[in-house]
Design a protein around this motif. Structure first.
Motif, PDB file in Angstrom:
ATOM      1  N   CYS A 124       0.875  -1.166   0.000  1.00 35.24           N
ATOM      2  CA  CYS A 124       0.000   0.000   0.000  1.00 35.24           C
ATOM      3  C   CYS A 124       0.916   1.220   0.000  1.00 35.24           C
ATOM      4  O   CYS A 124       1.633   1.458   0.973  1.00 35.24           O
ATOM      5  N   VAL A 125       0.905   1.948  -1.110  1.00 33.26           N
ATOM      6  CA  VAL A 125       1.752   3.135  -1.251  1.00 33.26           C
ATOM      7  C   VAL A 125       0.855   4.357  -1.084  1.00 33.26           C
ATOM      8  O   VAL A 125      -0.028   4.598  -1.918  1.00 33.26           O
ATOM      9  N   TYR A 126       1.065   5.109  -0.016  1.00 34.61           N
ATOM     10  CA  TYR A 126       0.275   6.315   0.217  1.00 34.61           C
ATOM     11  C   TYR A 126       1.108   7.527  -0.208  1.00 34.61           C
ATOM     12  O   TYR A 126       2.261   7.675   0.220  1.00 34.61           O
ATOM     13  N   ILE A 127       0.525   8.388  -1.038  1.00 33.59           N
ATOM     14  CA  ILE A 127       1.270   9.538  -1.548  1.00 33.59           C
ATOM     15  C   ILE A 127       0.964  10.762  -0.695  1.00 33.59           C
ATOM     16  O   ILE A 127      -0.153  11.287  -0.710  1.00 33.59           O
ATOM     17  N   GLU A 128       1.983  11.187   0.047  1.00 33.62           N
ATOM     18  CA  GLU A 128       1.835  12.385   0.879  1.00 33.62           C
ATOM     19  C   GLU A 128       1.937  13.643   0.027  1.00 33.62           C
ATOM     20  O   GLU A 128       1.212  14.619   0.256  1.00 33.62           O
ATOM     21  N   ALA A 129       2.847  13.647  -0.940  1.00 40.46           N
ATOM     22  CA  ALA A 129       3.050  14.816  -1.800  1.00 40.46           C
ATOM     23  C   ALA A 129       3.642  14.365  -3.119  1.00 40.46           C
ATOM     24  O   ALA A 129       4.343  13.352  -3.196  1.00 40.46           O
ATOM     25  N   GLY A 130       3.361  15.147  -4.179  1.00 39.50           N
ATOM     26  CA  GLY A 130       3.893  14.836  -5.491  1.00 39.50           C
ATOM     27  C   GLY A 130       2.920  14.007  -6.315  1.00 39.50           C
ATOM     28  O   GLY A 130       1.786  13.739  -5.909  1.00 39.50           O
ATOM     29  N   THR A 131       3.405  13.632  -7.488  1.00 41.58           N
ATOM     30  CA  THR A 131       2.591  12.906  -8.468  1.00 41.58           C
ATOM     31  C   THR A 131       3.440  11.780  -9.035  1.00 41.58           C
ATOM     32  O   THR A 131       4.658  11.917  -9.141  1.00 41.58           O
ATOM     33  N   ALA A 132       2.788  10.682  -9.388  1.00 41.77           N
ATOM     34  CA  ALA A 132       3.542   9.537  -9.908  1.00 41.77           C
ATOM     35  C   ALA A 132       2.727   8.781 -10.939  1.00 41.77           C
ATOM     36  O   ALA A 132       1.488   8.801 -10.928  1.00 41.77           O
ATOM     37  N   ARG A 133       3.453   8.139 -11.848  1.00 41.53           N
ATOM     38  CA  ARG A 133       2.865   7.109 -12.709  1.00 41.53           C
ATOM     39  C   ARG A 133       3.280   5.760 -12.148  1.00 41.53           C
ATOM     40  O   ARG A 133       4.468   5.511 -11.935  1.00 41.53           O
ATOM     41  N   PRO A 166       9.221  16.647  -5.379  1.00 39.49           N
ATOM     42  CA  PRO A 166       9.635  15.282  -5.012  1.00 39.49           C
ATOM     43  C   PRO A 166       8.439  14.450  -4.553  1.00 39.49           C
ATOM     44  O   PRO A 166       7.498  14.965  -3.958  1.00 39.49           O
ATOM     45  N   LEU A 167       8.493  13.187  -4.853  1.00 42.89           N
ATOM     46  CA  LEU A 167       7.422  12.268  -4.477  1.00 42.89           C
ATOM     47  C   LEU A 167       7.668  11.792  -3.046  1.00 42.89           C
ATOM     48  O   LEU A 167       8.718  11.188  -2.758  1.00 42.89           O
ATOM     49  N   ARG A 168       6.703  12.051  -2.167  1.00 38.52           N
ATOM     50  CA  ARG A 168       6.803  11.608  -0.771  1.00 38.52           C
ATOM     51  C   ARG A 168       5.788  10.495  -0.551  1.00 38.52           C
ATOM     52  O   ARG A 168       4.591  10.713  -0.753  1.00 38.52           O
ATOM     53  N   THR A 169       6.259   9.339  -0.157  1.00 38.34           N
ATOM     54  CA  THR A 169       5.356   8.206   0.034  1.00 38.34           C
ATOM     55  C   THR A 169       5.590   7.528   1.377  1.00 38.34           C
ATOM     56  O   THR A 169       6.723   7.411   1.845  1.00 38.34           O
TER      57      THR A 169
END
Ligand SMILES: [Fe+2]
Length: 405
Positions: A124-133, A166-169
């Motif tokens: 389970c990857v929760y994205i705190e900030a940023g955007t991802a593919r 930056p992607l924060r997960t």
């Protein structure tokens, strides 16, 4: 996953001849859980998904894991972890907490991960900030702030940060499978009316992802360690698939809170269940509306659980003095009674709305502290309910978040 999807080209009947334009057969792969007795999908590959040309042991950086001793509530400041540029969202994970059922990590990333397969369990990857593919053999999932992305066991995928931020997960790796709470599902897997979210809130891949390439590396995390396979052909070669097993995303902003006249217990916030743990979402909501209500938690001791809370958004002004900030994690272990900070119940009376966003992981086995937790711990947190800075720390402050407790 609770429902069926079909993407791209598939044959009319399963396990029958399905031919490429050149007349050759597509390679059919069944990916299924629990020994052919649970959810599965059928994928149709251009190349053999079995064709590897090399297998090398991979040794990740050394990691430590030790018990929460002396037993204390802990406050981890994840934003103190700064891996610097050139970090990816899989190999760059900083391990915080772990037991034999799940491992919790935090990652700040600015470059794509390698192709990766977690053969131990779902992620389970929760994205705190940023955007991802999120690219996988099943296609692409676009994900952004507030999204939970569930990646089933052994799906080959990579996480590609998109944009300047930056992607924060926060990543929860399970030893087993993660899904919606069973009590919210019908016998056939449809979300029931009392569920705080339903099928309309879930996103899956919508079209195949096809890439060419030979001698492609895939990092495999398995129960005995890590191996780096080299596949003869790029694994993203699936022209179509169907079934009930696939990566999917759900935004915390689509979680509809369940509220009451008096304080509602944490299970109303439950979002997922995993083996021996649950994941809950605390979202902005109307709070307890009985005329005599105290809209913060009572002091509580859930004697069978460790409670980890990740503060991911909302108004932290109300928590001034507690030390809790954006990106904080509190760990309140079994064996310790926790609750609102002194004065918080009085201040909460008459409040009708809480603007908060937090992700909670409750585990039924104790969480050990890993190296990144030790590196970013606020050592004064344990003494804040007593209004003291502690025997060896100058940290002062109040206590915990008044809403989630
Ligand atoms: Fe609690």
């Amino acid at each position: 996953m609770p429902y069926y999807r079909s993407i791209g080209e598939i044959p009319r009947k399963r396990h029958t001849q399905f031919r490429k334009p050149d007349g050759g057969l597509y390679a059919e792969e069944l990916m299924g859980q629990q020994g052919f007795s649970s959810d599965s999908s059928l994928l149709y590959h251009r190349h053999l998904p079995t064709a590897i040309v090399a297998a090398d042991e991979h040794t990740p950086p050394p990691s430590t894991r030790g018990p929460n001793l002396p037993l204390k509530p802990r406050h981890l400041r994840t934003h103190k972890l700064d891996p610097g540029p050139g970090t990816d969202p899989v190999l760059g994970r900083a391990r915080l907490l772990a037991n034999d059922d799940c491992r919790v990590s935090y990652a700040v990333a600015d470059r794509p991960s390698p192709l990766y397969r977690n053969a131990i369990g779902d992620e389970c990857v929760y994205i705190e900030a940023g955007t991802a593919r999120i690219e996988s053999t099943f296609g692409v999932l676009d994900a952004t702030e507030g999204d939970y992305v569930i990646i089933p066991t052994s799906v080959i995928h990579r996480i590609v940060p998109v944009g300047e931020t930056p992607l924060r997960t926060l990543v929860i790796e399970a030893t087993g499978h993660i899904g919606p709470p069973r009590r919210y599902l019908s016998a056939r897997g449809q979300f029931l009316e009392h569920a705080p979210y339903c099928e309309r809130d879930l996103r899956g891949p919508t079209e195949p992802l096809l890439e060419d390439g030979t001698d492609v590396e895939v990092y495999v995390q398995h129960r005995r360690g890590w191996t780096r396979f080299t596949y003869a052909n790029h694994p993203f070669d699936v022209v179509g698939w169907d079934g009930c097993l696939y990566p999917w995303a759900f935004s915390i902003h689509d979680f509809e809170p369940i509220t009451g006249r008096v304080h509602q217990p944490p299970p109303v916030h439950q979002t997922f269940e995993g083996p021996n743990f649950v994941v809950c979402s605390f979202v902005p909501r109307k709070v307890d509306y009985h005329p005599e209500a105290i809209p913060v938690p009572y002091n509580h001791h859930n004697v069978d659980s460790d409670e980890m809370l990740f503060y991911t958004g909302g108004n932290y002004e109300a928590r001034r003095g507690s030390g809790i900030e954006q990106g904080s994690i509190s760990l309140h272990p079994s064996g310790f009674t926790h609750g609102p900070q002194p004065g918080a119940p009085e201040r909460a009376i008459g409040v009708d709305y809480f603007d908060e966003l937090a992700v909670m992981v409750d585990t039924f086995r104790p969480l050990d502290l890993c190296e990144a937790a030790v590196a970013c711990e606020d050592p004064g947190y344990a003494w804040t309910w007593a209004g003291r800075s502690g025997p060896s720390s100058g940290h002062g402050g109040g206590g915990v978040d008044p809403a989630t407790g």
